[in-house]
Write a protein that holds these residues in place. Sequence first.
Motif, short mmCIF file in Angstrom:
data_model
loop_
_atom_site.label_atom_id
_atom_site.label_comp_id
_atom_site.label_asym_id
_atom_site.label_seq_id
_atom_site.Cartn_x
_atom_site.Cartn_y
_atom_site.Cartn_z
N ARG A 7 0.83 -1.21 0.00
CA ARG A 7 0.00 0.00 0.00
C ARG A 7 0.87 1.26 0.00
N SER A 8 1.94 1.24 0.77
CA SER A 8 2.85 2.38 0.81
C SER A 8 3.45 2.66 -0.56
N LEU A 9 3.88 1.60 -1.25
CA LEU A 9 4.46 1.77 -2.58
C LEU A 9 3.42 2.29 -3.56
N GLY A 10 2.19 1.80 -3.45
CA GLY A 10 1.12 2.28 -4.33
C GLY A 10 0.85 3.76 -4.13
N LEU A 11 0.81 4.19 -2.88
CA LEU A 11 0.59 5.61 -2.58
C LEU A 11 1.74 6.46 -3.12
N ALA A 12 2.96 5.95 -3.00
CA ALA A 12 4.12 6.70 -3.50
C ALA A 12 4.05 6.86 -5.02
N ARG A 140 -1.15 5.91 9.04
CA ARG A 140 -1.71 4.57 9.27
C ARG A 140 -0.65 3.48 9.09
N VAL A 141 0.18 3.63 8.06
CA VAL A 141 1.22 2.62 7.81
C VAL A 141 2.54 3.01 8.46
N ARG A 267 5.03 -11.45 28.38
CA ARG A 267 3.86 -10.62 28.69
C ARG A 267 4.15 -9.15 28.40
N LEU A 268 5.32 -8.69 28.74
CA LEU A 268 5.70 -7.31 28.49
C LEU A 268 5.81 -7.02 26.99
N GLU A 269 6.39 -7.94 26.25
CA GLU A 269 6.55 -7.75 24.80
C GLU A 269 5.19 -7.66 24.11
N ARG A 270 4.26 -8.53 24.51
CA ARG A 270 2.91 -8.49 23.92
C ARG A 270 2.21 -7.17 24.24
N ALA A 271 2.34 -6.74 25.49
CA ALA A 271 1.68 -5.50 25.90
C ALA A 271 2.25 -4.30 25.15
N LEU A 272 3.56 -4.26 24.98
CA LEU A 272 4.19 -3.14 24.28
C LEU A 272 3.85 -3.16 22.79
N ALA A 273 3.71 -4.35 22.21
CA ALA A 273 3.34 -4.44 20.80
C ALA A 273 1.93 -3.91 20.58
N GLU A 274 1.05 -4.09 21.57
CA GLU A 274 -0.31 -3.56 21.48
C GLU A 274 -0.33 -2.05 21.71
N ALA A 275 0.47 -1.60 22.66
CA ALA A 275 0.49 -0.17 22.99
C ALA A 275 1.17 0.66 21.91
N LEU A 276 2.15 0.05 21.24
CA LEU A 276 2.92 0.78 20.23
C LEU A 276 3.11 -0.15 19.02
N PRO A 277 2.12 -0.19 18.12
CA PRO A 277 2.19 -1.09 16.97
C PRO A 277 3.49 -0.90 16.18
N GLY A 278 4.11 -2.01 15.81
CA GLY A 278 5.35 -1.95 15.06
C GLY A 278 6.59 -1.94 15.92
N ALA A 279 6.39 -1.94 17.27
CA ALA A 279 7.54 -1.88 18.18
C ALA A 279 8.20 -3.24 18.30
N GLU A 280 9.53 -3.22 18.38
CA GLU A 280 10.30 -4.43 18.66
C GLU A 280 11.02 -4.22 19.99
#
Length: 298
Positions: A7-12, A140-141, A267-280
């Motif tokens: 989608r990002s490439l299409g928008l570009a 969004r992306v 548990r912490l990794e799952r919670a952080l992934a929900e709080a900050l989408p895309g976070a590693e």
Amino acid sequence: MKAQDARSLGLARWSVAVGLGVFGIKWLAWELTGSVAIYSDALESIVNIVAAVGALVALAVAVRPADATHPFGHTKAEYFSAVAEGALILFAAFEMLRAAWTRFLNPQPFTEPALGLGLVALAGAITAGWAFLLLAQGRRVRSPALVADAQHLLTDVASTVGVLFGASLAWRLGWWWLDPLVAAGVALNILVVGLRLVRRSVGGLMDEALPPDQVERIQRTIAAHLDGALEYHDLRTRASGPRAFVEFHLVVPAAMTVEEAHAITDRLERALAEALPGAETVIHVEPESEAKHGGFRA
């Protein structure tokens, strides 16, 4: 390729097409009127095209998966696009100022002002519609390249509105000296935007921490899911394109088993992934003896 990346490439790609169309309309308006303000507005559209092409190339590189030589991926390529766009904006601003000064010394009336200004208004409407769509989708992306492109387009819309107002006033009142003054105003406006864009992009390349509101969200999330651990400390964050990286040390009781500590980190990794989408998230587990007085306790 992920659907988000496609989608990002299409928008570009669409940004390039829209930029070419808008530039053609504004260039025709300048040819019809001879207005240096409209010339400045058209020149900014050239920057939009080059920036859109740069964003497309950067995104094409950024979507490549991590490999042996780039284990963290290629997402920082987007920042190079944003830096290039900022540099182009600065170049265009100085060219606009040069043209404005030349015309200020030799003011000239417009030719075909009604048709020319109508075309500028049409170009502005197209740019505004695309900018808002691109900004929403870019956020969004989580693409810095698309967001930077959209923000510059919104600046272009503001410039176009100013050009329309100033050129119309010059035409109606015969104040032809107003035309280069408007052009200079457009130039100074995008000069500020260009400097800000370069500053933000260089910050990304230099691994600046995430914005304070996101860091605060991370801290709240960790605190809410710290049960079983004693404290955490040495929290570090950074962004790389659409990805956020979070690292911290987690202190657990000395008697806790590896399996129990692993369950807390999951548990912490799952919670952080929900709080900050895309976070590693990377968590370094430490025994109670490594606790710090200034750490955040459960």
